[in-house]
Enzyme design. Structure first.
Site, PDB file in Angstrom:
ATOM      1  N   ARG A   9      38.862  29.413  36.476  1.00 33.09           N
ATOM      2  CA  ARG A   9      39.470  30.584  35.844  1.00 33.09           C
ATOM      3  C   ARG A   9      40.802  30.230  35.211  1.00 33.09           C
ATOM      4  NH1 ARG A   9      39.050  35.268  40.287  1.00 33.09           N
ATOM      5  NH2 ARG A   9      38.700  33.657  41.853  1.00 33.09           N
ATOM      6  N   GLU A  57      33.859  49.122  31.929  1.00 32.75           N
ATOM      7  CA  GLU A  57      33.326  48.000  31.145  1.00 32.75           C
ATOM      8  C   GLU A  57      32.512  48.451  29.934  1.00 32.75           C
ATOM      9  OE1 GLU A  57      32.975  48.390  34.420  1.00 32.75           O
ATOM     10  OE2 GLU A  57      34.232  46.809  35.295  1.00 32.75           O
ATOM     11  N   PHE A  82      29.597  42.859  35.772  1.00 33.74           N
ATOM     12  CA  PHE A  82      30.181  44.055  35.178  1.00 33.74           C
ATOM     13  C   PHE A  82      30.358  43.938  33.667  1.00 33.74           C
ATOM     14  CE2 PHE A  82      32.301  44.106  39.579  1.00 33.74           C
ATOM     15  CZ  PHE A  82      31.110  44.498  40.163  1.00 33.74           C
TER      16      PHE A  82
END
Lengths: 312, 290
Positions: A9, A57, A82
């Site tokens: 990430r 979302e 999501f």
């Protein structure tokens, strides 16, 4: 450095910052999700180019589509299910059908949200997003190619889905590796069998290939970092030259990389295949490495599966 | 933009009639279509495309243009008829409705025709897309505005309320929504299917400026848009009360004409109704000495 562990990430977020530095059209949209996506510094550095939406979302995908119609390049990163399963229709209609230049990033993909359970696993994203014409699906298997994938997807005009994991992952490539969207990377040449890996479990396939070599099996190892469009030529060449293919993915067997490979081979050059992935079940919960073992994704298990195919 | 004189209003009435004729032309070609919500929106669409929108049919991708998003994509008949009337494409396209690979599918496709800004049809998508357009235009300091037409049945989709929150949070003053409140949907009266009242209070509570108007009255539509944004830093919503299937006497206010499968005698009745509207307009012209 090879085998150095890096946070996917953080790597992703840094690459987006690098790209945004050069390209003023890049915007980041957040569904309360930027800080968890390695983009915590983005609003500090680019306060006018970061937009928070809260946990919505479906709305964010629509906004991203509209922004793209004005020439912006929205990047929207959040927990993988999501941004795929939940807003699937928005992804299909507003990004795919409208062919908008939006970059959707599913992080903590696969089983990497291990103990959080099946609501938070994303092992169907490739299967569903793959059905959307014109969407590029990128699933890089190490930090070096994650960074390259970010730049490649920004340079590519059109809707993209990039998936990355969560735990630190080993560097598998030198920094100067050639990374071209739609082109698989042959990591090792071999004659007896082709092992195709993707994404978070590419390193498991690499380790399995080493175990197989130690046992005297000549393995061709391929990294399919772009699942769509799939590198048809490379896969058919491997089918013709090795006659057997084993796919390794942290995804349902239904609809994933193995299915995509089989769609090509079964019609153009049928070969024996084994697809290693998650069967028709909820994947469970617990420590990540143990979950991978439950689903046959550890190197020794991959090695055994290859043996079984070779001896069958 | 200025208020209008009587002549201009009558001219818009004639344009609206032509658009209704265009809708019938497509129905004749395709033998069926979502006519109810198309006919209830004709005056709003006429006002937008013939008075309010800054657009150039010769240059449909003009960067500074106002955008129009048809969130209720099944009302596409009114969009096609309006765009053709405004000169975005030849009216002969209207005769292809229902044909294989027609440029005017049963829900709009932006890749097929100039002037179509979005691919809608699945309900509850348009407002988010329009919000993104409004935000993008604001980032570019563009004077362009984004207009949206929604159906009232569509408001049950939760995604609309995500978009409504976001548009208000991001202060999208350049976003203007029309709700075609014709009060009917496939299964019956909208408020019996899923109640949304009090609709004005609902939007106000989401941080929008709100007006309620007669959606068939040109003066009211145009004057109201000229007052936008109704409140500083807020997006605007115009709740337009309308009559479903407006203009067809046998179909007005009837649920069964949401999607019209034309019976042989009905087309003639429809044409007679529009002829009658034309006669009335001509009389009005004469009375006004125009």
């Amino acid at each position: 450095m090879i085998n150095e562990l890096r946070d996917p990430r953080k790597t992703f977020g840094e690459a987006v910052m690098e790209a945004a530095e050069k390209n003023p059209d890049i915007l980041v949209l957040s569904a309360d999700s930027s800080s968890g996506s390695g983009l915590g510094d983005f609003p500090k550095k680019f306060p006018d180019r970061h937009f928070e939406f809260g946990i919505m979302e479906q709305g964010v995908v629509g906004f991203a589509s509209g922004l793209a119609t004005t020439g912006k390049i929205p990047v929207f990163a959040a927990i993988a299910p999501f941004v795929t399963a939940r807003p699937f229709e928005m992804f299909r209609n507003d990004l795919g059908y409208m062919n908008q230049n939006v970059k959707i990033v599913g992080r903590c993909a696969g089983l990497t949200y291990d103990q959080l359970g099946s609501t938070h696993h994303s092992i169907d994203d490739v299967a569903i997003i793959r059905t959307i014409p014109g969407v590029t699906i990128i699933n890089p298997g190490d930090p070096v190619t994650i960074r390259k994938a970010v730049h490649a997807m920004i340079n590519h005009i059109g809707p993209c889905y990039l998936k990355i994991g969560s735990p630190k992952m080993p560097v598998l490539y030198p920094e100067d590796v050639d990374f071209i969207l739609g082109k698989g990377i042959v990591m090792k040449n071999g004659r007896d069998v082709t092992l195709i890996g993707t994404g978070t479990v590419l390193s498991k396939a690499v380790a399995a290939a080493e175990l197989l070599e130690d046992s005297g099996v000549s393995v061709r190892l391929i990294d399919i970092h772009t699942i769509k469009p799939l590198d048809r030529g490379l896969i058919l060449e491997a089918a013709r030259e090795t006659g057997k293919i084993v796919t390794v993915e942290e995804h349902f067997i239904a609809g994933g990389l193995g299915s995509a490979v089989a769609e090509i081979c079964s019609q153009e050059y049928p070969v024996k295949m084994k697809m290693i992935g998650i069967g028709d079940q909820y994947a469970g919960n617990g420590p990540y490495e143990e979950l991978l073992r439950q689903h046959g994704l550890q190197p020794d298990q991959i090695k055994e599966a290859v043996f079984k195919l070779l001896n069958n | 933009l200025e208020r209008m004189d009587k002549r201009e209003i009558l001219s818009l009435e004639f344009t609206a009639l032509n658009i209704r004729r265009g809708i019938l032309r497509m129905i004749r070609a395709g033998e069926a279509g979502h006519v109810g919500g198309a006919l209830s929106s004709v005056e709003m669409m006429t006002a937008l495309y013939f008075k309010l929108l800054r657009i150039d049919p010769e240059n449909p991708k003009w960067l500074q243009r106002d955008r129009f998003v048809l969130s209720a994509g099944h009302k596409c008949l009114v969009l096609y008829a309006t765009l053709a009337e405004r000169g975005f494409f030849d009216k002969s396209v209207l005769d292809t409705y229902g044909a294989l690979d027609s440029k005017i599918p049963g829900h709009p496709n932006m890749h097929k025709l100039p002037g179509v800004e979005t691919n809608t049809g699945a309900l509850g998508h348009g407002l988010s897309i329009a919000g993104g357009m409004a935000l993008g235009l604001r980032l570019d300091n563009s004077p362009a505005r984004v207009y949206v037409l929604m159906g009232d049945g569509e408001l049950a989709e939760g995604s609309n309320w995500e978009a409504a929150s976001a548009a208000s949070m991001h202060k999208l003053e350049n976003l203007i929504v029309f709700i075609d409140r014709n009060k009917l949907q496939i299964s019956g009266p909208t408020n019996e299917v899923m109640n949304y009242e009090p609709l004005d209070e609902r939007w106000r509570s989401f941080g929008w400026g709100v007006r309620i108007i007669d959606g068939h009255d040109f003066e009211s539509i145009i004057d109201t848009v000229l007052q936008t944004p109704f409140e500083k830093d807020k997006p605007s919503v115009i709740i337009a009360d309308t009559v479903k299937s407006k203009g067809l006497s046998f179909a007005e206010g009837k649920v069964s004409y949401h999607y019209w499968k034309v019976k042989p005698e009905e087309m003639e009745m429809a044409e007679r109704d529009l002829d009658r509207i034309e006669e009335n307009l001509k009389t009005k012209m004469e009375e006004a000495g125009l």
